[in-house]
Scaffold this active site. Structure first.
Site, short mmCIF file in Angstrom:
data_model
loop_
_atom_site.label_atom_id
_atom_site.label_comp_id
_atom_site.label_asym_id
_atom_site.label_seq_id
_atom_site.Cartn_x
_atom_site.Cartn_y
_atom_site.Cartn_z
N VAL A 93 13.66 43.85 51.74
CA VAL A 93 12.51 44.53 51.15
C VAL A 93 12.93 45.17 49.84
CG1 VAL A 93 10.68 46.21 51.50
CG2 VAL A 93 11.61 44.96 53.46
N LYS A 143 8.58 41.88 50.42
CA LYS A 143 9.47 41.44 51.49
C LYS A 143 9.74 39.95 51.30
CE LYS A 143 8.93 42.82 55.81
NZ LYS A 143 8.46 42.91 57.22
N GLY A 196 16.21 43.82 57.24
CA GLY A 196 16.09 43.75 58.69
C GLY A 196 16.12 42.31 59.14
N GLY A 197 15.78 42.12 60.40
CA GLY A 197 15.81 40.78 60.97
C GLY A 197 14.81 39.84 60.33
N ASP A 255 4.12 43.91 69.68
CA ASP A 255 5.47 44.48 69.52
C ASP A 255 5.36 45.91 69.01
OD1 ASP A 255 8.21 44.59 69.63
OD2 ASP A 255 8.51 43.71 67.66
N ILE A 307 15.33 48.23 48.84
CA ILE A 307 15.10 49.45 49.60
C ILE A 307 15.31 49.27 51.10
CG2 ILE A 307 13.54 50.48 47.93
CD1 ILE A 307 11.20 49.48 49.52
#
Length: 858
Positions: free
Chosen positions: A26, A41, A21-22, A134, A18
């Site tokens: 996932v 993940k 990313g970095g 972040d 789904i």
């Protein structure tokens, strides 16, 4: 490493990819043990040699795994698959905040709501010593039901000299945290992050301010052609005021945003909890709220002069609010707080003596019973008055006390006791009336105003026997006005819960409600001048502030400390008694085959609703700040496994096949919501014209047993088909709210008000009494063989559960329930037992209180 459908990672079966990313890939996966979908993940093996990525991945799992809050993404599990680490999280449906605001800013109301949720999530993380570092729109997720979740704790709690230079060569303010970004994201970093200095929780508050500014205006608070220019703007520039861009911005919003975005950490909000409270208070004092208050002044019959005065006052209020929001405000009050109690336990009530020099209070210290004490402002010592199992309700001008003897909680916050009179100087109490919740002295200083239960309804009476106000909910804190002409009180519309609104009634019985219901309320008194009613209430969980409302309905906040406050008394001299409480409802339970109870509490106010027949699953709800104003329904294994949130409302039952849970929405008590335990779509069953307090499937799964009544009516039992229709009554009106359905679905054990248990046939017909049962017995569950009932009597500590033989009436003690720590323990309630007796769960309610004497509030 792309995982294919059907691959198993530990106990999880991969369904589909789904996202990526970095920080890894996932997948949607299925956890068959708990019949739920989860997000897995996985860090690909190609990244295992990257120490920074591996550290961030592990950091995210470790940090988020320590947190348990509805506004933070829940981490269920972690492990390793073929050498690659993975983390299992709750599966979210919705969109990121970045997606939500990509095209257009949010309305002020929605932005403030989202901001409050984010602040509450940050407060929970900061309380654990975890700093996100972040925070940005990409790391905030908005679910389909409007709940905001904080994601990605990969940079949490990282310390040392951060390499800001790695950001300087990045592309202009990126949407995603790229591989070269070591600390934060340009545009949302705090000045101390930009400088490479140590950053604490106040750094998150700066990032929060940048996000709130963007939600409202649709523009970045700080941006430039490159990351270097963006960071330079963070250090040297101020963003435009929100009110210069947003026309409907509530007064005071600019001040909140600016306070978050101060360059120096010590000039910002010092806690996210304070920030959350300011946002909540702001939502209650918006321009629309002021306009509504002004509108109440402009009703027919007031005359032209009155309408002109009201309009002028409304304009003055708007102008004052505007200047407050711009940083120019009237000279603030400077109240002083003095702590009056120092022992550990619960404080129930406190009143000034007529001269205002002494205070009488009722408290249960160090696990002992409630007792009356006397103290003076400025003194750390209290003197016991020799009256145990008693609470103070009021002190007359002549020095006579109205007290509540042997008070016990019946349902939730509803209680009952014996009203008595006793001289302040000492003596033997003289009983006056039973089943009383609260009282005050009448205008003559001799008669009494009482709030009490009569025949299943709550009444406000003065003098005793003359009904001024009546409700199927309940009433607390009746207080006579200083001119002796009106009585203010808290009206609680729900049975047992502490939702409430301020009511006003005159001595002829003409009543009005001055406020909408608050989600939590408790404590009321007239202001020093007698022109306002001061009360403690809140919109979220157990966070209650001190508010004021005038007889015309105009509201304001007197003291906005973000805590669970209870107003005890206000003297004409302006002195105030206020208690600060640390409150918690928890759940203790025993799983099948185990010999030791475990704490099954989840968030801050856990209430058990239903135990599965095998004793392995507990359906419960969260009613506090974590559960939100609509409450949250959860399912949890009794062996201590993680809880799964199913939906909203108050939990009532599990279906016979265990696949569905039933709940009643807090704001729609004429509706049942059927929630899937795993895959499935929730559905509703409307029951128009009803107020429901309980519901349960019959064993055939085709019919539902309801406990409720027509709007304004008393409780009775009904049958309803699962497809809906008209409920069919199977009992007369006038039952209490606790009942038990037999395992074969043929009988219900329930108690008529003030009468002993009876068995009501589901098929209809006359009820029969239960041998050996008394009017105080409450049926908890039938035994698996149908030969006996588990029964208890409310208000006892420890809570005694007995088995009552349905043929002989013989009673045998089954178990006594009591947590080890009794300090601040109010009661044991909401007990639920497996039919074979091998498992059970019960709730305990604990409040630790401190009494304060305050001067200078206005």
């Amino acid at each position: 490493m792309a995982l294919t459908q059907g691959t198993r990672i530990g106990p999880y079966e991969i369904r589909e990819r789904i996202g990526a990313g970095g920080m890894g890939e996932v997948y949607r996966a299925r956890d068959e043990r708990l019949a739920r979908d989860v997000a897995v993940k996985v860090l690909p093996p190609s990244f295992l040699g990257d120490a920074d990525r591996l550290r961030r991945f592990e950091q995210e799992a470790r940090a988020a795994g320590q947190l348990n809050h509805p506004n933070i993404l829940a981490v269920h599990d972690a492990g390793s698959h073929e050498g690659a680490p993975y983390v299992v999280q709750e599966l979210l449906e919705g969109e990121t905040l970045r997606d939500r605001i990509r095209e257009t800013p949010l309305p002020s109301r929605k932005a403030i709501d989202f901001a409050r949720q984010i602040a509450e999530g940050l407060a929970a993380a900061h309380l654990k010593g975890i700093v996100h570092r972040d925070l940005k729109p990409e790391n905030l997720f908005v679910t389909r039901d409007g709940r905001v979740k904080i994601l990605d704790f990969g940079l949490a709690k990282l310390t040392g000299n951060d390499d800001v230079a790695a950001n300087l060569s990045a592309a202009p303010t990126q949407m995603e945290t790229g591989a070269g970004v070591v600390l934060g994201t340009a545009g949302y970093m705090s000045p101390e992050q930009v400088r490479g200095q140590p950053a604490d929780h106040r750094s998150d508050i700066f990032s929060f301010g940048a996000i709130l500014h963007e939600m409202l205006t649709g523009r970045r608070a700080f941006e430039g052609e490159s990351s270097v220019e963006t960071m330079n703007a963070i250090l040297k520039q101020e963003p435009p005021e929100v009110s210069s861009v947003v026309r409907d911005a509530p007064p005071g919003l600019d001040r909140i945003v600016e306070h978050c975005l101060e360059k120096r950490p010590d000039e910002r909000f010092q806690s996210a909890r304070d920030l959350a409270f300011q946002l909540e208070a702001l939502s209650e004092t918006s321009p629309s709220g002021i306009a509504r208050s002004a509108a109440t002044e402009l009703r027919p019959g007031g005359g032209r002069a009155r309408r002109a005065l009201a309009a002028a006052l409304a304009l003055a209020a708007l102008a004052a609010a505007f200047f407050i929001g711009r940083g120019t405000r009237p000279e603030p009050a400077n109240p002083t707080y003095s702590q009056m109690t120092f022992r550990q336990g619960s404080l129930f009530s406190a009143r000034f003596t007529p001269d205002g020099q002494s205070v009488v209070y009722g408290a249960a210290w160090d696990g002992g019973p409630a007792e009356l004490y006397s103290t003076r402002p400025g003194s750390p010592e209290s003197r016991a008055l020799g009256l145990t199992r008693a609470e103070i309700l009021a002190v007359s001008p002549t020095g006579e006390m109205a007290i509540l003897m042997n008070p016990t909680f019946t349902i939730g916050w509803m209680r009952g006791g014996t009203l008595a009179r006793v001289p302040l100087a000492g003596g033997v109490p003289r009983p006056v009336l039973e089943n009383v919740q609260d009282a005050d002295w009448g205008p003559d200083g001799k008669s009494l105003i009482v709030a009490r239960s009569v025949g299943g309804r709550y009444r406000l009476e003065h003098p005793i026997g003359d009904v001024l106000y009546e409700t199927t909910g309940w009433i607390s804190s009746p207080r006579l006005s200083r001119d002796g002409k009106r009585i203010a009180f808290l009206h609680h519309p729900g049975i047992g819960d502490n939702r409430g609104q301020v009511g006003l009634v005159d001595l002829r019985g003409r009543s009005t409600m001055l406020t909408d219901p608050f989600s939590s309320s408790g404590g009321l008194a007239w202001s020093p001048s007698g022109e306002e009613i001061w009360f403690t209430a809140g919109r979220t969980g157990n966070v209650r502030a001190l508010h004021a409302v005038g007889p015309e309905g105009r509201q304001r906040t007197v003291d906005g400390a973000p805590a669970d406050l209870s107003l005890q008394d206000v003297a004409p001299t302006g002195q105030v008694l206020l208690s600060r409480n640390t409150a918690r409802r928890g759940i203790m339970g025993l799983a099948p085959g185990e010999s030791t109870e475990r704490d099954l509490s989840w968030l801050d106010w856990s209430r058990p609703g239903y135990l599965s027949a095998d004793g392995e699953w507990l359906l419960f709800e969260e009613q506090g700040q974590g559960g939100g104003p609509e409450f949250s329904v959860y399912l949890r294994p009794t062996n201590g496994g993680p809880a799964v949130r199913l939906g909203e409302g108050t939990s009532t039952a599990l279906s016979p096949d265990g696949r569905w849970a039933m709940a009643i929405p807090v704001d729609r008590t004429d509706r049942l919501v059927i929630l899937p335990r795993g895959v499935g779509t929730p559905r509703t069953i409307d029951v128009p014209g009803f107020d429901l307090v309980g519901a349960e499937w019959l064993p055939d799964g085709e019919r539902i047993l309801l406990l409720g009544g027509k709007k304004g009516g008393l409780l009775r039992l009904f049958l309803l088909d699962t497809e809906g229709g008209t409920p069919r009554p199977i009992s007369p009106e006038g039952l209490v709210s606790i009942y038990a359905l037999s395992a074969d679905g043929e009988f219900i054990a329930a108690s008529p008000i003030d009468e002993a248990l009876r068995l009501y046939p589901v098929a209809g017909g006359d009820a029969r009494p239960v041998p050996g049962a008394g009017p105080e017995d409450r049926a908890l569950r039938w035994s698996s063989d149908g030969a006996s009932l588990f029964v208890t009597r409310l208000g006892e500590l420890p809570a005694r559960i007995e088995r009552l033989d349905l043929m002989t009436g013989r009673r045998t003690l089954w178990k006594e329930l009591l947590p080890d720590d009794r300090a601040g323990l109010l009661d044991i309630g909401f007990m639920t037992i497996a039919p074979d007796g091998r498992a059970y769960a019960y709730s305990y309610r604990r409040i630790l209180s401190t009494l304060y004497h305050i001067e200078g509030l206005r």
